[in-house]
Scaffold this active site. Structure first.
Site, PDB file in Angstrom:
ATOM      1  N   SER A 148      -3.258   9.336   6.742  1.00  0.00           N
ATOM      2  CA  SER A 148      -1.800   9.317   6.734  1.00  0.00           C
ATOM      3  C   SER A 148      -1.243  10.744   6.681  1.00  0.00           C
ATOM      4  CB  SER A 148      -1.313   8.459   5.565  1.00  0.00           C
ATOM      5  OG  SER A 148       0.042   8.119   5.692  1.00  0.00           O
ATOM      6  N   ASP A 173      -5.395   6.312  10.466  1.00  0.00           N
ATOM      7  CA  ASP A 173      -4.195   5.473  10.522  1.00  0.00           C
ATOM      8  C   ASP A 173      -2.879   6.237  10.470  1.00  0.00           C
ATOM      9  OD1 ASP A 173      -3.677   2.726  11.019  1.00  0.00           O
ATOM     10  OD2 ASP A 173      -2.724   2.569   9.067  1.00  0.00           O
ATOM     11  N   HIS A 300      -3.309  -0.147   5.438  1.00  0.00           N
ATOM     12  CA  HIS A 300      -3.120   1.246   5.825  1.00  0.00           C
ATOM     13  C   HIS A 300      -4.220   2.146   5.266  1.00  0.00           C
ATOM     14  CE1 HIS A 300      -1.184   4.959   6.837  1.00  0.00           C
ATOM     15  NE2 HIS A 300      -0.779   5.224   5.612  1.00  0.00           N
TER      16      HIS A 300
END
Length: 344
Positions: A148, A173, A300
């Site tokens: 992220s 991700d 996530h």
């Protein structure tokens, strides 16, 4: 990595307990319904922790270390997470590669002069400084792995081409298009989440039920490190004040796809769904400019939700690209010729 590898160490370090927050306040008795959320010790997964002091500043960055052989898998967590986000996966990687998981500025146990400066330039400088402080002018082969926000930092660091031993880049991700579109909702998401917890167990339970971490065991390791105890409110709150850093969010992701494609090292994009792929990356993937893997049935935080699969993917990436403890010859990077080995 001994303390001598980290540069000169000041005799004293600022203690968070001296502020309005304390990391280790008394905790109420655990109710039976919360027993499954009792925190786990990081020592079950990492070999040791260290503080990395940055010369010429008061900044101290906390790292967790595992393994003694092979290239270094240098892990950067997402916003609001910590280095312990990689705990379970690190325990699966460390037999074949070394792992370093860093607490970024304003997160975990790292302490900096400006905790709210999460600009991409500052975050990149922090990572480069930590690698320099740990390994000097002769770093081992390094595979940057970022989740992220940490994935954005990893891409920007790699694109700077200042780490001579950089041998691979793994982004977990995050893609520019999806990230930029989500920014308009970010403040609302942060504002609506539960902010105060009477116990660490309640915080772990809340994060699992909200889906930020789906793996209960991983949450039991990682979530405590994302909290601090507020003495004035007599409860736990989040350590990272992300809602106060909105001015930097766009800088994390703007132009990310092109920077990722331009990095002159083997690249892997690890996604939780193909809907996250934007146009630039779709074209790049079709042209074979990077490897892409979609991990189904996960949230996530892929490295936390499916740590064994994540570890297997990282080790396969290292093996596929023949990345050894001293790296390999990568076009665009200048380094002495050294032997490489293949992880089997």
């Amino acid at each position: 990595m001994e303390s001598s590898d980290l540069g000169s160490l000041p005799e004293e370090r600022h203690d968070p307990a001296d502020t309005a927050f304390s990391a280790l306040p008394p905790r109420p008795a655990i109710q039976s319904s919360l027993e499954k959320y009792v925190p786990l010790d990081w020592r079950e997964f990492f070999d040791k922790e260290d503080d990395v002091y940055i010369p010429g500043s008061a900044d101290v960055f906390h790292v967790y270390v595992a393994g003694t052989e092979g290239p270094v898998v240098f892990c950067l967590h997402g916003g609001g997470y910590s280095g312990l986000s990689f705990a379970l996966s690190s325990s699966k990687i460390k037999d074949k590669a070394r792992v370093v998981a860093m607490d970024l500025r304003g997160h975990g146990k790292s302490l900096t002069e400006n905790e709210l400066d999460l600009s991409i330039d500052t975050l990149c400088s922090d990572v480069i400084s930590v690698i320099k402080a740990m390994y000097g002018d002769s770093p081992p082969a390094i595979v940057l792995v970022g989740h992220s926000m940490g994935g954005s930092v990893a891409v920007h660091v790699a694109a700077k081409k200042v780490i001579s031993s950089l041998a691979g880049l793994v982004v977990v991700d995050v893609v520019e298009g999806t990230a930029m579109a989500s920014l308009i909702h970010m403040q609302k998401i942060l504002s609506n989440r539960v902010q105060f917890f009477p116990s660490i167990e309640r915080a772990i339970e809340s994060n699992v039920k909200a889906g930020s971490v789906r793996n209960v065991e991983s949450a039991r390791v990682s979530i405590p490190s994302t909290l601090m105890y507020d003495e004035s409110k007599k409860c736990y709150v989040y350590r990272a004040q992300l809602q106060e850093t909105e001015q930097y969010w766009r800088g994390w992701y703007e132009g990310l796809s092109e920077k990722f494609l331009s990095c002159p090292v083997p690249k892997l994009l690890l996604l939780a769904g193909t809907d996250r792929l934007d146009r630039a990356l779709t074209i790049g993937q079709m042209q074979g400019k990077f490897q892409m893997i979609v991990v189904r049935h996960t949230g996530h935080a892929i490295q936390e939700d499916v740590p064994e699969e994540f570890a297997s993917i990282i080790l396969n990436f290292i093996a596929r690209n023949r990345i050894g403890p001293n790296g390999v010859e990568i076009p665009g990077l200048i380094r002495p010729k050294k032997l490489s080995f293949e992880v089997k």
